[in-house]
Design a protein around this motif. Structure first.
Motif, PDB file in Angstrom:
ATOM      1  N   PRO A 157     -33.414 -21.560   0.352  1.00 30.02           N
ATOM      2  CA  PRO A 157     -34.267 -21.075   1.449  1.00 30.02           C
ATOM      3  C   PRO A 157     -35.433 -21.991   1.796  1.00 30.02           C
ATOM      4  CG  PRO A 157     -34.730 -19.872  -0.565  1.00 30.02           C
ATOM      5  CD  PRO A 157     -33.545 -20.738  -0.855  1.00 30.02           C
ATOM      6  N   THR A 158     -35.691 -23.036   0.997  1.00 31.55           N
ATOM      7  CA  THR A 158     -36.816 -23.933   1.272  1.00 31.55           C
ATOM      8  C   THR A 158     -36.326 -25.371   1.307  1.00 31.55           C
ATOM      9  OG1 THR A 158     -37.424 -24.297  -1.052  1.00 31.55           O
ATOM     10  CG2 THR A 158     -38.360 -22.360   0.049  1.00 31.55           C
ATOM     11  N   LEU A 159     -37.099 -26.239   1.979  1.00 33.42           N
ATOM     12  CA  LEU A 159     -36.769 -27.665   2.020  1.00 33.42           C
ATOM     13  C   LEU A 159     -36.798 -28.251   0.621  1.00 33.42           C
ATOM     14  CD1 LEU A 159     -36.245 -30.345   3.436  1.00 33.42           C
ATOM     15  CD2 LEU A 159     -38.712 -30.531   3.849  1.00 33.42           C
ATOM     16  N   LEU A 160     -37.796 -27.867  -0.169  1.00 32.18           N
ATOM     17  CA  LEU A 160     -37.882 -28.370  -1.538  1.00 32.18           C
ATOM     18  C   LEU A 160     -36.621 -28.028  -2.327  1.00 32.18           C
ATOM     19  CD1 LEU A 160     -39.692 -29.601  -3.827  1.00 32.18           C
ATOM     20  CD2 LEU A 160     -40.342 -27.246  -4.347  1.00 32.18           C
ATOM     21  N   GLY A 161     -36.190 -26.780  -2.223  1.00 30.89           N
ATOM     22  CA  GLY A 161     -34.990 -26.373  -2.934  1.00 30.89           C
ATOM     23  C   GLY A 161     -33.763 -27.135  -2.480  1.00 30.89           C
ATOM     24  N   ASN A 162     -33.654 -27.422  -1.188  1.00 29.99           N
ATOM     25  CA  ASN A 162     -32.504 -28.146  -0.680  1.00 29.99           C
ATOM     26  C   ASN A 162     -32.517 -29.607  -1.114  1.00 29.99           C
ATOM     27  OD1 ASN A 162     -31.040 -26.125   0.762  1.00 29.99           O
ATOM     28  ND2 ASN A 162     -32.639 -26.134   2.311  1.00 29.99           N
ATOM     29  N   LEU A 163     -33.687 -30.220  -1.188  1.00 28.55           N
ATOM     30  CA  LEU A 163     -33.766 -31.602  -1.652  1.00 28.55           C
ATOM     31  C   LEU A 163     -33.293 -31.716  -3.095  1.00 28.55           C
ATOM     32  CD1 LEU A 163     -37.211 -32.672  -0.124  1.00 28.55           C
ATOM     33  CD2 LEU A 163     -34.934 -33.388   0.637  1.00 28.55           C
ATOM     34  N   LEU A 164     -33.740 -30.792  -3.939  1.00 28.58           N
ATOM     35  CA  LEU A 164     -33.340 -30.841  -5.346  1.00 28.58           C
ATOM     36  C   LEU A 164     -31.893 -30.386  -5.529  1.00 28.58           C
ATOM     37  CD1 LEU A 164     -36.620 -29.532  -7.022  1.00 28.58           C
ATOM     38  CD2 LEU A 164     -35.790 -31.880  -6.892  1.00 28.58           C
ATOM     39  N   ARG A 165     -31.452 -29.412  -4.743  1.00 28.30           N
ATOM     40  CA  ARG A 165     -30.061 -28.966  -4.827  1.00 28.30           C
ATOM     41  C   ARG A 165     -29.114 -30.099  -4.436  1.00 28.30           C
ATOM     42  NH1 ARG A 165     -27.301 -24.167  -4.227  1.00 28.30           N
ATOM     43  NH2 ARG A 165     -28.740 -23.374  -5.810  1.00 28.30           N
ATOM     44  N   ALA A 166     -29.470 -30.879  -3.404  1.00 30.77           N
ATOM     45  CA  ALA A 166     -28.629 -31.990  -2.979  1.00 30.77           C
ATOM     46  C   ALA A 166     -28.533 -33.046  -4.075  1.00 30.77           C
ATOM     47  CB  ALA A 166     -29.183 -32.605  -1.692  1.00 30.77           C
ATOM     48  N   ALA A 167     -29.650 -33.277  -4.789  1.00 33.79           N
ATOM     49  CA  ALA A 167     -29.616 -34.237  -5.898  1.00 33.79           C
ATOM     50  C   ALA A 167     -28.718 -33.736  -7.022  1.00 33.79           C
ATOM     51  CB  ALA A 167     -31.028 -34.493  -6.412  1.00 33.79           C
ATOM     52  N   GLU A 168     -28.734 -32.425  -7.289  1.00 38.32           N
ATOM     53  CA  GLU A 168     -27.850 -31.837  -8.303  1.00 38.32           C
ATOM     54  C   GLU A 168     -26.386 -31.968  -7.894  1.00 38.32           C
ATOM     55  OE1 GLU A 168     -28.926 -27.767  -8.405  1.00 38.32           O
ATOM     56  OE2 GLU A 168     -31.060 -28.174  -8.699  1.00 38.32           O
ATOM     57  N   GLU A 169     -26.133 -31.770  -6.619  1.00 37.76           N
ATOM     58  CA  GLU A 169     -24.773 -31.710  -6.099  1.00 37.76           C
ATOM     59  C   GLU A 169     -24.115 -33.087  -6.006  1.00 37.76           C
ATOM     60  OE1 GLU A 169     -23.318 -29.142  -2.395  1.00 37.76           O
ATOM     61  OE2 GLU A 169     -24.135 -31.095  -1.812  1.00 37.76           O
ATOM     62  N   HIS A 170     -24.926 -34.113  -5.795  1.00 37.08           N
ATOM     63  CA  HIS A 170     -24.406 -35.463  -5.534  1.00 37.08           C
ATOM     64  C   HIS A 170     -23.425 -35.951  -6.597  1.00 37.08           C
ATOM     65  CE1 HIS A 170     -24.501 -39.685  -4.186  1.00 37.08           C
ATOM     66  NE2 HIS A 170     -24.655 -39.986  -5.460  1.00 37.08           N
ATOM     67  N   PRO A 171     -23.739 -35.904  -7.904  1.00 40.70           N
ATOM     68  CA  PRO A 171     -22.788 -36.407  -8.901  1.00 40.70           C
ATOM     69  C   PRO A 171     -21.467 -35.636  -8.905  1.00 40.70           C
ATOM     70  CG  PRO A 171     -24.980 -36.146  -9.857  1.00 40.70           C
ATOM     71  CD  PRO A 171     -24.999 -35.461  -8.532  1.00 40.70           C
ATOM     72  N   TRP A 172     -21.515 -34.338  -8.595  1.00 42.98           N
ATOM     73  CA  TRP A 172     -20.286 -33.546  -8.575  1.00 42.98           C
ATOM     74  C   TRP A 172     -19.410 -33.934  -7.387  1.00 42.98           C
ATOM     75  CZ3 TRP A 172     -17.686 -30.454 -11.735  1.00 42.98           C
ATOM     76  CH2 TRP A 172     -16.677 -29.634 -11.203  1.00 42.98           C
TER      77      TRP A 172
END
Length: 309
Positions: A157-172
């Motif tokens: 729901p926040t830009l901060l959360g999406n930035l960190l979620r995208a970093a988590e998702e990238h290796p997968w």
């Protein structure tokens, strides 16, 4: 318990970044004292202080310093929880709002992608085909779209959360490696200078998180002084901006670490060189559950949400 508490306080005071950790706490308590004195009168404060004996004044100063250090350590302990709340991991009463805002981000990401495609088709790979304003918009949209989750269903729901979620998702997405499982192993294999850069970026994110928490707490002094609310909210806005910038940099560094060094995981575990994401998923399964690729196994499910380095 008490011995451990004092040991933690001593360790915190011994660190190089003590000033950065204590400065927000000092500003918070100093601002509270200023707010109280502005309502009660400086004369009353001076009279109360003068009525104390020298030993009492010394004890008050020492106690105040210990309380300052203790509050700074408590905030350091709480920063992870504050960061998760800022990302959008909200408790049950706010779960509906969380998913509603996440859906807004899904629609916003779709609009960003559509506008970016429109500009990309217009310039046909040559930015000179766009006006200066369009080139600036194209660059901004391109940078943002690459730092949002690839799966719209995993938006936060926040830009901060999406930035960190995208970093988590990238290796997968790229390599089939689940961040929560593989990051601790990869961290041990990274060169020292890379670990220092990552630690510095994470430290800046933590500092901005603590500043956000102190700023919001500062609003409580409004009971004594009206100006505490605007000051606290202004500082909170600046802290939020600092958090998003720090998360942007930290996320880029985490992605870069996986891009450059993920083959080390396979090499040090004696696995063949990876040829695609499926090899990474097998390695993730092995590290998480001990299931070797030659053993019967089930398919690897997508990584759980909210597990970041």
């Amino acid at each position: 318990m008490v011995e451990g508490l004092w040991e933690n306080i001593g360790q915190a005071l011994a660190k190089e970044w003590t000033v950065r950790m204590l400065a927000p706490a000092f500003a918070f308590w100093g601002g509270g004292l200023l707010a109280w004195a502005s309502r009660s009168g400086w004369g009353n404060l001076a009279a109360w202080w003068s009525a104390r004996s020298v030993p009492e004044q010394a004890a008050l100063l020492v106690g105040g310093l210990l309380a300052l250090a203790f509050s700074a350590v408590v905030m350091e302990w709480a920063q992870e929880g504050v960061l998760r709340l800022a990302e959008g991991y909200w408790p049950f009463p706010f779960r509906g709002l969380r998913f509603a805002l996440a859906r807004r981000w899904e629609k916003k990401a779709q609009r960003i992608e559509e506008r970016w495609q429109e500009l990309a088709e217009k310039c046909e790979g040559n930015p000179e085909g766009l006006s200066p304003a369009e080139r600036a918009e194209y660059a901004r949209l391109d940078a943002l779209r690459l730092r949002l989750p690839a799966d719209p269903g995993r938006m936060m729901p926040t830009l901060l959360g999406n930035l960190l979620r995208a970093a988590e998702e990238h290796p997968w997405v790229r390599y089939g490696l689940e961040t929560g499982v593989c990051w601790p192993r990869l961290w041990l294999l990274l060169p020292k200078e890379i670990r220092e850069e990552l630690a510095a970026a994470r430290s800046r994110l933590n500092e901005a998180t603590r500043l956000l928490a102190w700023s919001l707490l500062f609003v409580a002094w409004t009971v004594w002084a009206w100006w505490a609310a605007p000051v606290g909210l202004l500082l909170a806005g600046l802290a939020w901006r600092g958090m998003t910038r720090a998360a942007w940099v930290y996320g880029d560094l985490v992605r870069a670490a996986f891009d450059l060094y993920h083959p080390l995981l396979f090499e040090h575990l004696g696995w063949p060189k990876p040829e695609g994401p499926e090899d990474g998923r097998r390695l993730t399964e092995y590290l998480a559950r001990g299931i070797h690729p030659r053993s019967p196994r089930t398919s690897v499910s997508p990584p759980p949400a909210g597990r970041r380095p």
